[in-house]
Every structure is written in C-alpha cells, then in structure tokens.
Design a protein around this motif. Structure first.
Motif, PDB file in Angstrom:
ATOM      1  N   ASP A  98     -46.238 -47.099  25.133  1.00 32.98           N
ATOM      2  CA  ASP A  98     -44.793 -47.174  24.662  1.00 32.98           C
ATOM      3  C   ASP A  98     -44.725 -46.308  23.271  1.00 32.98           C
ATOM      4  OD1 ASP A  98     -41.926 -47.477  24.158  1.00 32.98           O
ATOM      5  OD2 ASP A  98     -41.978 -49.526  24.721  1.00 32.98           O
ATOM      6  N   LEU A  99     -44.366 -45.225  23.334  1.00 31.27           N
ATOM      7  CA  LEU A  99     -44.326 -44.282  21.984  1.00 31.27           C
ATOM      8  C   LEU A  99     -43.267 -44.821  21.135  1.00 31.27           C
ATOM      9  CD1 LEU A  99     -45.316 -41.987  20.340  1.00 31.27           C
ATOM     10  CD2 LEU A  99     -43.956 -40.449  21.628  1.00 31.27           C
ATOM     11  N   ASP A 100     -42.144 -45.005  21.657  1.00 32.53           N
ATOM     12  CA  ASP A 100     -40.951 -45.336  21.125  1.00 32.53           C
ATOM     13  C   ASP A 100     -40.922 -46.534  20.302  1.00 32.53           C
ATOM     14  OD1 ASP A 100     -39.570 -43.042  21.541  1.00 32.53           O
ATOM     15  OD2 ASP A 100     -38.834 -43.916  23.296  1.00 32.53           O
ATOM     16  N   ALA A 101     -41.691 -47.673  20.983  1.00 35.05           N
ATOM     17  CA  ALA A 101     -41.810 -48.805  20.107  1.00 35.05           C
ATOM     18  C   ALA A 101     -42.870 -48.797  19.327  1.00 35.05           C
ATOM     19  CB  ALA A 101     -42.407 -49.903  21.369  1.00 35.05           C
ATOM     20  N   ALA A 102     -44.112 -48.098  19.314  1.00 33.03           N
ATOM     21  CA  ALA A 102     -44.972 -47.803  18.284  1.00 33.03           C
ATOM     22  C   ALA A 102     -44.455 -47.268  17.013  1.00 33.03           C
ATOM     23  CB  ALA A 102     -46.051 -46.882  18.978  1.00 33.03           C
ATOM     24  N   LEU A 103     -43.438 -46.188  17.248  1.00 37.43           N
ATOM     25  CA  LEU A 103     -43.008 -45.488  16.189  1.00 37.43           C
ATOM     26  C   LEU A 103     -41.921 -46.416  15.439  1.00 37.43           C
ATOM     27  CD1 LEU A 103     -42.141 -41.804  17.672  1.00 37.43           C
ATOM     28  CD2 LEU A 103     -43.927 -42.597  15.958  1.00 37.43           C
ATOM     29  N   ALA A 104     -41.240 -47.377  16.257  1.00 38.27           N
ATOM     30  CA  ALA A 104     -40.107 -48.492  15.769  1.00 38.27           C
ATOM     31  C   ALA A 104     -41.051 -49.310  14.800  1.00 38.27           C
ATOM     32  CB  ALA A 104     -39.408 -48.924  16.919  1.00 38.27           C
ATOM     33  N   ARG A 105     -42.109 -49.740  14.905  1.00 37.09           N
ATOM     34  CA  ARG A 105     -42.899 -50.951  14.455  1.00 37.09           C
ATOM     35  C   ARG A 105     -43.451 -50.166  13.249  1.00 37.09           C
ATOM     36  NH1 ARG A 105     -45.947 -55.109  18.135  1.00 37.09           N
ATOM     37  NH2 ARG A 105     -46.539 -55.744  16.158  1.00 37.09           N
ATOM     38  N   HIS A 106     -44.113 -48.886  13.422  1.00 40.86           N
ATOM     39  CA  HIS A 106     -44.832 -47.955  12.465  1.00 40.86           C
ATOM     40  C   HIS A 106     -46.021 -48.813  11.709  1.00 40.86           C
ATOM     41  CE1 HIS A 106     -45.156 -45.212   8.886  1.00 40.86           C
ATOM     42  NE2 HIS A 106     -44.498 -44.357   9.571  1.00 40.86           N
ATOM     43  N   GLY A 122     -41.522 -38.603  33.448  1.00 43.47           N
ATOM     44  CA  GLY A 122     -40.462 -39.421  32.884  1.00 43.47           C
ATOM     45  C   GLY A 122     -41.075 -39.835  31.647  1.00 43.47           C
ATOM     46  N   ALA A 123     -42.160 -39.578  31.217  1.00 39.78           N
ATOM     47  CA  ALA A 123     -42.457 -39.988  29.613  1.00 39.78           C
ATOM     48  C   ALA A 123     -42.207 -38.972  28.708  1.00 39.78           C
ATOM     49  CB  ALA A 123     -44.179 -40.097  29.466  1.00 39.78           C
ATOM     50  N   ARG A 124     -42.054 -39.223  27.600  1.00 40.87           N
ATOM     51  CA  ARG A 124     -41.502 -38.037  26.555  1.00 40.87           C
ATOM     52  C   ARG A 124     -42.617 -36.922  26.491  1.00 40.87           C
ATOM     53  NH1 ARG A 124     -40.548 -39.919  20.604  1.00 40.87           N
ATOM     54  NH2 ARG A 124     -39.188 -41.209  21.733  1.00 40.87           N
ATOM     55  N   HIS A 125     -43.825 -37.148  26.724  1.00 42.38           N
ATOM     56  CA  HIS A 125     -44.801 -35.993  26.660  1.00 42.38           C
ATOM     57  C   HIS A 125     -45.639 -35.969  27.798  1.00 42.38           C
ATOM     58  CE1 HIS A 125     -43.749 -35.238  22.446  1.00 42.38           C
ATOM     59  NE2 HIS A 125     -43.929 -36.572  22.151  1.00 42.38           N
ATOM     60  N   PRO A 126     -45.811 -35.014  28.386  1.00 44.29           N
ATOM     61  CA  PRO A 126     -46.974 -35.111  29.576  1.00 44.29           C
ATOM     62  C   PRO A 126     -48.135 -35.336  29.195  1.00 44.29           C
ATOM     63  CG  PRO A 126     -46.265 -32.642  28.888  1.00 44.29           C
ATOM     64  CD  PRO A 126     -45.669 -33.692  27.991  1.00 44.29           C
ATOM     65  N   LYS A 127     -48.722 -35.321  28.046  1.00 50.88           N
ATOM     66  CA  LYS A 127     -50.168 -35.833  27.743  1.00 50.88           C
ATOM     67  C   LYS A 127     -50.174 -36.689  26.629  1.00 50.88           C
ATOM     68  CE  LYS A 127     -52.456 -32.679  30.441  1.00 50.88           C
ATOM     69  NZ  LYS A 127     -53.264 -33.256  31.558  1.00 50.88           N
ATOM     70  N   ARG A 128     -51.105 -37.632  26.724  1.00 48.19           N
ATOM     71  CA  ARG A 128     -51.308 -38.633  25.771  1.00 48.19           C
ATOM     72  C   ARG A 128     -51.374 -38.021  24.336  1.00 48.19           C
ATOM     73  NH1 ARG A 128     -54.387 -43.883  27.727  1.00 48.19           N
ATOM     74  NH2 ARG A 128     -52.099 -43.893  28.680  1.00 48.19           N
ATOM     75  N   GLN A 130     -50.403 -35.503  22.950  1.00 48.35           N
ATOM     76  CA  GLN A 130     -49.217 -35.428  22.357  1.00 48.35           C
ATOM     77  C   GLN A 130     -48.691 -36.250  21.815  1.00 48.35           C
ATOM     78  OE1 GLN A 130     -47.513 -33.411  25.865  1.00 48.35           O
ATOM     79  NE2 GLN A 130     -47.735 -31.407  25.155  1.00 48.35           N
ATOM     80  N   ASP A 131     -48.546 -37.561  22.449  1.00 52.49           N
ATOM     81  CA  ASP A 131     -48.088 -38.760  21.726  1.00 52.49           C
ATOM     82  C   ASP A 131     -48.778 -39.092  20.432  1.00 52.49           C
ATOM     83  OD1 ASP A 131     -46.445 -38.977  24.023  1.00 52.49           O
ATOM     84  OD2 ASP A 131     -47.879 -40.361  25.131  1.00 52.49           O
ATOM     85  N   VAL A 132     -49.978 -38.881  20.448  1.00 53.24           N
ATOM     86  CA  VAL A 132     -50.733 -39.234  19.443  1.00 53.24           C
ATOM     87  C   VAL A 132     -50.422 -38.369  18.325  1.00 53.24           C
ATOM     88  CG1 VAL A 132     -52.919 -38.902  18.289  1.00 53.24           C
ATOM     89  CG2 VAL A 132     -52.731 -40.099  20.595  1.00 53.24           C
ATOM     90  N   GLU A 133     -50.244 -36.977  18.561  1.00 53.69           N
ATOM     91  CA  GLU A 133     -49.512 -36.030  17.394  1.00 53.69           C
ATOM     92  C   GLU A 133     -48.265 -36.454  16.891  1.00 53.69           C
ATOM     93  OE1 GLU A 133     -50.764 -32.883  16.309  1.00 53.69           O
ATOM     94  OE2 GLU A 133     -52.689 -33.741  17.161  1.00 53.69           O
ATOM     95  N   GLU A 134     -47.610 -37.118  17.674  1.00 57.53           N
ATOM     96  CA  GLU A 134     -46.218 -37.537  16.966  1.00 57.53           C
ATOM     97  C   GLU A 134     -46.461 -38.743  16.285  1.00 57.53           C
ATOM     98  OE1 GLU A 134     -41.545 -38.790  18.545  1.00 57.53           O
ATOM     99  OE2 GLU A 134     -43.030 -37.787  19.724  1.00 57.53           O
ATOM    100  N   LEU A 135     -47.367 -39.419  16.527  1.00 57.98           N
ATOM    101  CA  LEU A 135     -47.759 -40.656  15.655  1.00 57.98           C
ATOM    102  C   LEU A 135     -48.294 -40.317  14.164  1.00 57.98           C
ATOM    103  CD1 LEU A 135     -49.389 -43.032  18.158  1.00 57.98           C
ATOM    104  CD2 LEU A 135     -47.077 -43.500  17.103  1.00 57.98           C
TER     105      LEU A 135
END
Length: 736
Positions: A98-106, A122-128, A130-135
């Motif tokens: 859950d990328l959005d929840a992780a960003l919200a808790r920061h 359906g996820a924001r990014h096709p690869k995990r 890429q989620d890590v890059e946003e974090l």
C-alpha cells in the motif's frame, strides 16, 4: 590567462551543489543482495530492523514475503507492519504493498521485500522498485532485497547458466544508486541443505527447484556473479568517495605484483603473464632485474634481452628498476617489502638463478619471506625452452682470461718466493697476492689463486733442503685455516669491489645531476640553458644533444648555436613528440628506427620544447635508454631543463611587464603634465578672449577683431591638445 582552463566550471559546481541538495532531501536505499532465494536476505533485513528498533529508531514494515518460513515470520513479532492493499484481479483479491498508506504515514524507515516484484494490474506502478523510488523521493529511507538474477544486465547471463529466464528485473541504475549494498552469502552446499530441510520452499516446490534452478553448479555460478557484482559496486563507491574528497594518493586495496626478470629466455613471457594477471586483479605491478657480479659478465646480447624485457614492462604500465647486490633473493624480498608488493612472480625455467652449493632462488625467497605469495609461470608452447642468446649467456657467462691471469700470478709467486723468503713471510706475501687478485679480478680468480697458493705452501715451504713428503707436510688444520682465510678474504674483497663499483655509479649520477642543476640555477637566458644542457648530457651519457624550442606558432626550430648536435635530426619526429607530449625515435614504439631519441620537455604549464639525444655509435652508450635508472636520470635532466626554460620565459615576461609598467608611468606623467601645463592656461586664455569680446563698452572694431582672432587660435590650440591627450590615453584604455 593560462590558468583559465584549469578553473572549475561554475555551472558544473552549481550542478554539483544542486545534486548534493537533492541527495540530502532524498531517502537512502539499502539493498540486501544475494545469489538466489533462500540465502537469508529477508532474515538479515529483519534482524537489522529489530536492532534499529531496539536502539530507538522507529520504522515500518511495508511488505515482507515470508514464503512460509517460520524463522522469518517470527522476526515480525513486535514490528509495526503496514496492512496490504487488496486489488481485485480476474475475480481474485491480491494483496499488494500500500504505497499511499506508506506515504501518508511517512515513517523514517520502511522495509520493502522483493524489489523486483511485479505489482498486480491496478496498482499505481507496474513494478515494486518504482514504488520504492517514490518513497525515496519523499525522503523515506528504504530497506529492500534483491537476487542477482533480477539485475537487468545479468538477466541473460543467468538465463544462459540456469536455462531459466527470469521475467522480473530491476534496472542496474537502481542497484548502483543505492547508498548501501549488503551481500548475504552462504555456500552452495549449505543452501542445498536448507532447501532439503524445507527452509527455502514448501511442499512440491522443493523437488522441482532441486531438479531445475537449485543445481549445485548453478548455485556456484550465481554466487560468483553476486560476489563480482558486489565487488564492482564497492569499487564504484571507493572511486566516488575519492573523487568527492579530492584524494589523489593511491590506496593499495588490492594485490600488488612483482615480476623478477632474469637472464633466462623467459623474460618477455614473464612480463606479459604478470601484466595479464595484474589486469585481471586490477592491481599495480613492478618489474625488476637483480644484477650480481657474476651476471655483470653476461654477453652483450643477453644484457640487451634483459633490458628489452624491462622496457616492455614499462610500456605495459609497470614500475621498473635494475638492482645491484650479491644475494638475488635478499634484494627481491627487500624491494617487495619496501614497495608493499604482496605477490612475486618468477619464471619456472630460471635455473641459472642458483649457485651449485645453494638452494634455488625461489626456495630462498620462500624462506626469507613466508608472508609473500610466490607465483611461477611456465614456458609458452610456442617459445623454445632456451634460445641461442640465452644459451650463450648461461653457458659462457664468464671470461676465462681473469682465471688465467690469476693462475699465472699465483704460480709465478709460488716459484719465485721460496728462493728469497722464509715460509712465514712467503705465506703472508702469497695471501697479499690473493687479496690483490680479488681486488683486481674478482671472486672466482681469487678462489683459484688461493688454492694454488695453499698448494705452493704445502709443497714448497717445507724444511729447507728436504724433499716434500707426507711426514714433513704442514698440519692439516694449518692448511685448512690458510685456505679458509684466503677464500674469505677474496670473497669480502670482491664484494667490496662490487659495492664500490655500484656506489661509484650512483655517486656519478648524483654528481652529474648536481652539476647540471647548479649550472642551470644561474642561467638567465635560453641560450645558456641550451649550452648547459648540451654539455652536461653529452658528458653524462656520451651522446650529442640539442634543445629544440617552438616559435610563436608552435613550430620547432633549431637553436642558433655553433656547437655540434645530432647529425640526423628530424624536425618532423621532434614536432610529433612536441605535439603529443610523448617520446619518439630510438627506444620507443614511435619511429624506433630513428637513431635519435626525442624527449618532450613537459612543465606544469605547457610543453617547452624537445630534447634530441643521439648516443655515440662508437661506444655501448645506446644501452642507456633501456636501463631504468639511467632513463630516470635522463627524465630528471629533461625536467630540470624544462623548468629552467620556463623560468627563463617568465623572467622575460617579468622584464616585459616591468618595461610596460615604466612606459605606463611615463605616459601617465606626460598626460598629467600636458593636462596641467597646457589645458589649464589655454582654458584661461580662451576665457579672457571671450571676456574681451563681450566687454562693455564694446571695443573698437580693430581691437574686437584681434580679440576674436586670439580667441579662435586659443580654441584651436585647446582642440589640438585634447586630441593629443586622447591619443596618448587610448593605449591604456585598450589595455584596461
């Protein structure tokens, strides 16, 4: 203006500062890296997370794939675990990070397992990843895991090894940009044991993995790839740190090699083999040759072959040296220790590096330096074990004439001395003759003279008037002591003679450099530098030398001198050496057929010229260019000459600047004088004339005409003075 190109680019500095600011605001990535699944990456990451939490550092577990491993799941107890986000896909609910929840808790730190994982549609990014890059962009530190087969650059290599092409990959840029890479490694047998114990996969996956991916050969190859990729990553870290901290000194973090070149036929093969090994290890290396009194008598072709091998080593990037000493093994070990060289390479065929009564050289080195690795290279199949030149060097490496002279001198003394001297005086005089032979002819002839002298004492210095017989021979101990004294004295005298010869050569080189530096220190003109260089190099190297300096357009020209220089001087080769700042001609790889060696005179600012040297054909002086010590001495001569030329150049620049300053001072004085002594009176005169013209009552017509004419002439004179002052002031404005 010459230093403008060396100043840092302001735009580059600004970009560097901005990049540092971006890195400071960005989160830090730590990757736990392994050769395959089951090595313990997730376990190691959770252990580190629990240690940080116990130290008071808050963190969040974003997603962890336990794969049913109880030991891994147990480490999650007590940690703050983020619930997974449910995504519906083809009628199934899939739990994803859950990328959005992780960003919200920061959180300050978050754990994200399996960096190469592909997210469900359906996820924001096709690869995990890429989620890590946003974090990371949000300033959150991330711990994650990845296997070597998931790196994009190694995907095809791993596919070729295992026969299985992995579909989920991570760009190497993500791996290289990580702040830390922690290698988690276990041996292949231990990993297979973990697989059989059900600690990697559960159920039928164990047998399927053992038949396919988890074969021992595959695991060994993957482990090697992981180790090599981690080493490359660490090397990049070291290089980046050295650049960031502006560190210029060499850090000896790898192995350093020492190649020992001998008089055998394998010198060039040893050099090339050591160069290849140094390239594979990424290590620096040296090549040396130890010259003993015996090896000094090698034939000229053999000595040329040795120096050629050292020249090849220098071209391949090695530091080279020719050492002098009696014990080859001791000199090699001393050089290795002084230069911090941990590995010594030798040629297996060098059996000539031993004395009949001593162990081979490699065994001597092993006994003297047990902490240094010894590497032997065999002979190449395409090269004969011993060529004619080397055969001549090994079988006829000594001159027979010194032994003949020693035998004649000792025999003559033994025949003449009994007639005039008593036994004790004769024995002392024969010992003196042994010392003189050792001092003049060397160790071998001295040993021969000792044996002949002892035999003469035994057979001639017996009781007067008697016939030599066993009963009247001297005591065996006396004979043994005399023989030992003669041999030891001859050995010591020969050793001192060799050391004195080496010391004299070194002192001669030092004296030549001292005389050259002292002569150049008083040179104030380029012609003095030319003459001093020509004379000193001619004396030191028995060669004809000339200095070629460039004109305003950068074209070399011969100095105007009547002194004899190199006869076959080629300005084309000299110009190439000047333009490329590299040696050319004799002894180099650029036009080596030329009889002249062209050495550029490089200074910190620019190349000042070229030193052309032609060795004397009549002597053996052509060898000096191959001897490392003499080549270093020549490079020192060239450096001193280049610095002297640069100093003379800046003396001329200073003189021109002084003349320019004096001219400027005189011009300013002239301008001030003209402005003060001409412009002020002319302005007053013009003002008086205008006052007369406009005076009341009005002047008579004749007087009014004279006042107007005087005013016009004064104005014309003032205009001329202003024009003159402008002309004088314009050069200064151009200079400004």
């Amino acid at each position: 203006m010459g230093d403008a190109g060396d100043r840092p680019d302001p735009d580059a500095l600004l970009a560097q500062v901005q990049a540092q600011e971006r890195r400071a605001a960005r989160g830090k990535l730590r990757i736990y890296f392994g050769a395959s699944a089951g090595v313990g990456k997730t376990y190691a990451m959770l252990v580190a997370a629990r240690k940080l939490q116990s130290d008071g550092h808050p963190l969040l577990v974003g997603v962890i794939e336990t794969h049913g491993r109880k030991e891994t799941a147990a480490l999650l107890d007590g940690l703050d675990v983020l619930p997974l986000k449910t995504i519906a896909y083809h009628g199934k609910d899939i739990g994803e990070f859950d990328l959005d929840a992780a960003l919200a808790r920061h959180p300050p730190l978050i754990l994200v397992d399996e960096l190469a994982h592909s997210n469900a549609p359906g996820a924001r990014h096709p690869k995990r990843w890429q989620d890590v890059e946003e974090l990371l962009d949000a300033g959150i530190d991330v711990f994650c895991t990845v296997n070597v087969q998931h790196l994009e650059s190694l995907n095809d290599v791993v596919g070729g090894i295992t026969g299985i092409r992995v579909g989920e990959t991570v760009p190497d840029t993500v791996f290289d940009a990580a702040e830390e890479v922690v290698l988690v490694d276990i041996p292949a047998d231990e990993l297979l044991a973990r697989l059989k114990a059900g600690k990697v996969y559960l159920g039928p996956q164990v047998e399927r993995a053992a038949r396919n991916f988890f074969r021992k050969g595959n695991l060994i190859a993957l482990r090697e790839l992981a180790l090599r990729r981690t080493a490359e990553r660490i090397e990049d870290d070291v290089r980046a740190y050295r650049i960031e901290q502006s560190i210029a000194d060499i850090w000896k973090t790898g192995a350093a090699l020492l190649a020992c070149v001998g008089p055998g036929p394998g010198g060039e093969h040893l050099v090339r083999s050591t160069a290849r090994l140094a390239g594979q290890l990424g290590a620096e290396w040296h090549a040396i040759y130890v010259e003993t009194p015996t090896l000094q008598r090698l034939p000229q072709p053999a000595r040329e072959a040795i120096l050629t091998a050292l020249k090849l080593a220098q071209e391949l990037g090695a530091g080279t040296a020719v050492l002098s000493g009696h014990d080859i093994a001791q000199e090699i070990v001393a050089y290795a220790r002084s230069h911090n060289l941990s590995k010594i390479t030798l040629d297996r065929r060098r059996q000539n590096w031993r004395w009949p009564w001593r162990r081979p050289c490699i065994e001597r080195i092993a006994s003297l330096a047990q902490d240094i690795d010894l590497i032997e290279f065999g002979a190449p199949s395409t090269v004969p074990a011993r060529g004619p030149v080397q055969q001549q060097a090994l079988e006829r490496s000594f001159d027979i004439w010194p032994y003949c002279w020693a035998a004649c001198a000792s025999s003559a003394s033994a025949l003449v001395l009994p007639v005039f001297l008593n036994p004790s005086d004769g024995a002392l005089l024969l010992l003196l003759m042994v010392v003189l032979v050792a001092l003049r002819l060397g160790r071998g002839p001295s040993a021969l003279a000792t044996c002949i002298s002892v035999a003469a004492i035994v057979f001639f210095f017996v009781q007067p008037g008697s016939t030599p017989a066993l009963s009247v021979l001297p005591h065996p101990m006396t004979v043994g002591i005399m023989l030992a004294v003669g041999l030891i004295s001859g050995h010591l005298i020969a050793a001192l003679r060799f050391q004195a010869h080496v010391a004299a050569q070194r002192a001669g080189r030092a004296q030549a450099l001292y005389e050259f530096a002292r002569a150049l220190s008083g040179a104030l003109q380029a012609e003095q530098v030319f003459e001093t260089t020509r004379r000193c190099i001619g004396q030191a190297f028995a060669a004809r030398a000339a200095l070629l300096v460039p004109d305003q357009d950068g074209h070399l020209a011969l100095p105007a001198s009547d002194a004899p220089g190199p006869a076959a001087l080629d300005l084309g080769i000299a110009q190439w050496a000047f333009d490329h700042a590299a040696g050319a001609g004799l002894g180099t790889t650029t036009l080596p057929a030329s009889p002249i060696f062209y050495l550029p005179l490089v200074t910190p600012m620019r190349t000042r010229g070229v030193l052309a040297i032609e060795p004397s054909v009549e002597s053996t002086a052509r060898r000096w260019i191959l001897i490392p010590e003499q080549r270093q001495q020549l490079d020192t001569f060239a450096a001193l000459a280049a610095i002297a030329l640069e100093r003379v150049h800046y003396i001329a620049v200073a003189q021109e600047a002084l003349v320019s300053m004096e001219s400027e001072r005189l011009r300013n004085s002239l301008l001030a004088a003209l402005s003060r002594d001409l412009r002020t009176p002319l302005a007053a005169l013009v003002g008086l004339c205008e006052t007369l013209v406009a005076s009341t009552p009005t002047l008579a017509p004749a007087q009014l005409a004279q006042a107007g004419a005087l005013r016009d002439e004064a104005q014309r004179m003032r205009l001329l003075v202003n024009t003159l002052l402008c002309e004088l002031d314009s050069p200064r404005q151009k200079d400004d």
